[in-house]
Write a protein that holds these residues in place. Structure first.
Motif, short mmCIF file in Angstrom:
data_model
loop_
_atom_site.label_atom_id
_atom_site.label_comp_id
_atom_site.label_asym_id
_atom_site.label_seq_id
_atom_site.Cartn_x
_atom_site.Cartn_y
_atom_site.Cartn_z
N GLN A 30 0.81 -1.22 0.00
CA GLN A 30 0.00 0.00 0.00
C GLN A 30 0.85 1.27 0.00
O GLN A 30 0.35 2.34 -0.30
CB GLN A 30 -0.95 0.00 1.19
N LYS A 31 2.13 1.16 0.34
CA LYS A 31 3.02 2.32 0.36
C LYS A 31 3.65 2.56 -1.01
O LYS A 31 4.26 3.59 -1.24
CB LYS A 31 4.17 2.13 1.37
N VAL A 32 3.51 1.58 -1.92
CA VAL A 32 4.17 1.66 -3.22
C VAL A 32 3.29 2.42 -4.21
O VAL A 32 2.13 2.09 -4.40
CB VAL A 32 4.47 0.24 -3.76
N GLN A 33 3.90 3.45 -4.80
CA GLN A 33 3.17 4.24 -5.79
C GLN A 33 3.42 3.68 -7.20
O GLN A 33 2.51 3.55 -7.99
CB GLN A 33 3.62 5.70 -5.69
N GLU A 34 4.69 3.36 -7.48
CA GLU A 34 5.03 2.80 -8.79
C GLU A 34 6.44 2.23 -8.77
O GLU A 34 7.19 2.44 -7.82
CB GLU A 34 4.92 3.87 -9.89
N LEU A 35 6.77 1.50 -9.81
CA LEU A 35 8.10 0.94 -10.00
C LEU A 35 8.70 1.57 -11.25
O LEU A 35 8.00 1.74 -12.25
CB LEU A 35 8.04 -0.58 -10.17
N VAL A 54 18.27 13.37 -6.62
CA VAL A 54 16.84 13.57 -6.84
C VAL A 54 16.52 13.36 -8.32
O VAL A 54 17.39 13.49 -9.18
CB VAL A 54 16.38 14.98 -6.40
N VAL A 55 15.27 13.03 -8.59
CA VAL A 55 14.77 12.96 -9.96
C VAL A 55 13.48 13.77 -10.03
O VAL A 55 12.81 13.99 -9.02
CB VAL A 55 14.49 11.50 -10.43
N ASN A 56 13.15 14.20 -11.23
CA ASN A 56 11.90 14.91 -11.47
C ASN A 56 10.90 13.89 -11.98
O ASN A 56 11.06 13.34 -13.06
CB ASN A 56 12.13 16.03 -12.49
N LEU A 57 9.90 13.60 -11.18
CA LEU A 57 8.88 12.61 -11.53
C LEU A 57 7.58 13.35 -11.81
O LEU A 57 6.86 13.72 -10.88
CB LEU A 57 8.72 11.61 -10.38
N ARG A 58 7.34 13.62 -13.07
CA ARG A 58 6.13 14.33 -13.48
C ARG A 58 5.90 15.60 -12.65
O ARG A 58 4.82 15.84 -12.12
CB ARG A 58 4.90 13.42 -13.41
N VAL A 83 15.94 -1.50 -9.74
CA VAL A 83 14.61 -0.88 -9.76
C VAL A 83 14.55 0.22 -8.71
O VAL A 83 15.15 0.11 -7.64
CB VAL A 83 13.53 -1.96 -9.45
N VAL A 84 13.80 1.27 -9.03
CA VAL A 84 13.47 2.29 -8.06
C VAL A 84 12.01 2.06 -7.67
O VAL A 84 11.12 2.10 -8.52
CB VAL A 84 13.66 3.72 -8.62
N ILE A 85 11.80 1.79 -6.38
CA ILE A 85 10.44 1.66 -5.87
C ILE A 85 10.03 3.04 -5.39
O ILE A 85 10.66 3.61 -4.49
CB ILE A 85 10.37 0.65 -4.70
N VAL A 86 9.02 3.61 -6.03
CA VAL A 86 8.54 4.94 -5.65
C VAL A 86 7.47 4.76 -4.58
O VAL A 86 6.47 4.07 -4.79
CB VAL A 86 7.99 5.71 -6.86
N LEU A 87 7.75 5.35 -3.41
CA LEU A 87 6.87 5.19 -2.25
C LEU A 87 6.13 6.49 -1.99
O LEU A 87 6.63 7.57 -2.26
CB LEU A 87 7.71 4.87 -1.01
N VAL A 94 9.04 9.36 -2.16
CA VAL A 94 10.45 9.02 -1.99
C VAL A 94 10.72 7.80 -2.87
O VAL A 94 9.89 6.90 -2.98
CB VAL A 94 10.74 8.65 -0.52
N GLY A 95 11.91 7.75 -3.47
CA GLY A 95 12.29 6.58 -4.26
C GLY A 95 13.37 5.80 -3.54
O GLY A 95 14.24 6.39 -2.91
N MET A 96 13.29 4.47 -3.60
CA MET A 96 14.36 3.66 -3.02
C MET A 96 14.88 2.69 -4.06
O MET A 96 14.13 2.02 -4.75
CB MET A 96 13.91 2.95 -1.74
N VAL A 97 16.21 2.67 -4.19
CA VAL A 97 16.87 1.83 -5.18
C VAL A 97 17.11 0.45 -4.56
O VAL A 97 17.67 0.35 -3.47
CB VAL A 97 18.23 2.43 -5.61
#
Length: 160
Positions: A30-35, A54-58, A83-87, A94-97
């Motif tokens: 439920q914390k995962v927004q996207e991969l 940092v990255v610019n995500l939309r 993979v970067v898991i976007v939370l 936040v993204g985690m590699v």
């Protein structure tokens, strides 16, 4: 049964499983927004080593944390499986590699055991417990707690 699990009653829980080195971990789906695949990041001067940049995500500036560095699991290597898991935690993105993402695993509360206490050698504050599925064992992380910890400084405690 771990307190974080007991609060869910008898309902099964879903975890996204991922690998770091030789170990398999799980976080609340439920914390995962996207991969996303791992892309180049913009480095930030004087940031701790575990913050890759940092990255610019939309239109949203997202800090990227390398979990191998954060958890002292050796030097990270980036390949086609990285993979970067976007939370989405407490309204912050936040993204985690991680080395790779495996699958989504559903665990019954009975399949989740308390993390063993290791004294001061190992910080188990960020662990929910250990999940078992057949021969597989997942280290279940309390990703809210990890990302809102003081040394991360990414998410205000009040928001978590």
């Amino acid at each position: 049964m771990p307190a974080a699990i007991a609060s869910h009653g008898d309902k099964p829980l879903e975890f996204l499983s991922f690998t770091l080195g030789e170990e398999e971990y799980g976080i609340d789906i439920q914390k995962v927004q996207e991969l996303r695949g791992y892309d180049a990041v913009t480095r930030i001067a004087n940031a701790p080593a575990f913050i890759k940049g940092v990255v610019n995500l939309r239109g949203i500036i997202v800090p990227i944390i390398d979990m191998r560095v954060k958890l002292n699991l050796g030097d990270p290597s980036y390949d086609q499986f990285t993979v970067v898991i976007v939370l989405n935690i407490g309204g912050r993105v936040v993204g985690m590699v991680v080395d790779s993402v495996s699958d989504v695993i559903t665990l019954e509360p009975a399949q989740i055991k308390e993390a063993p206490q290791m004294g001061s050698l190992l910080d188990t504050d960020y662990l929910i417990g250990l999940g078992t599925v057949g021969e597989r064992m997942l280290i279940l992380m309390d990703i809210d707690r990890l990302m809102s910890s003081e040394e991360m400084g990414l998410i205000e405690r009040a928001a978590a």
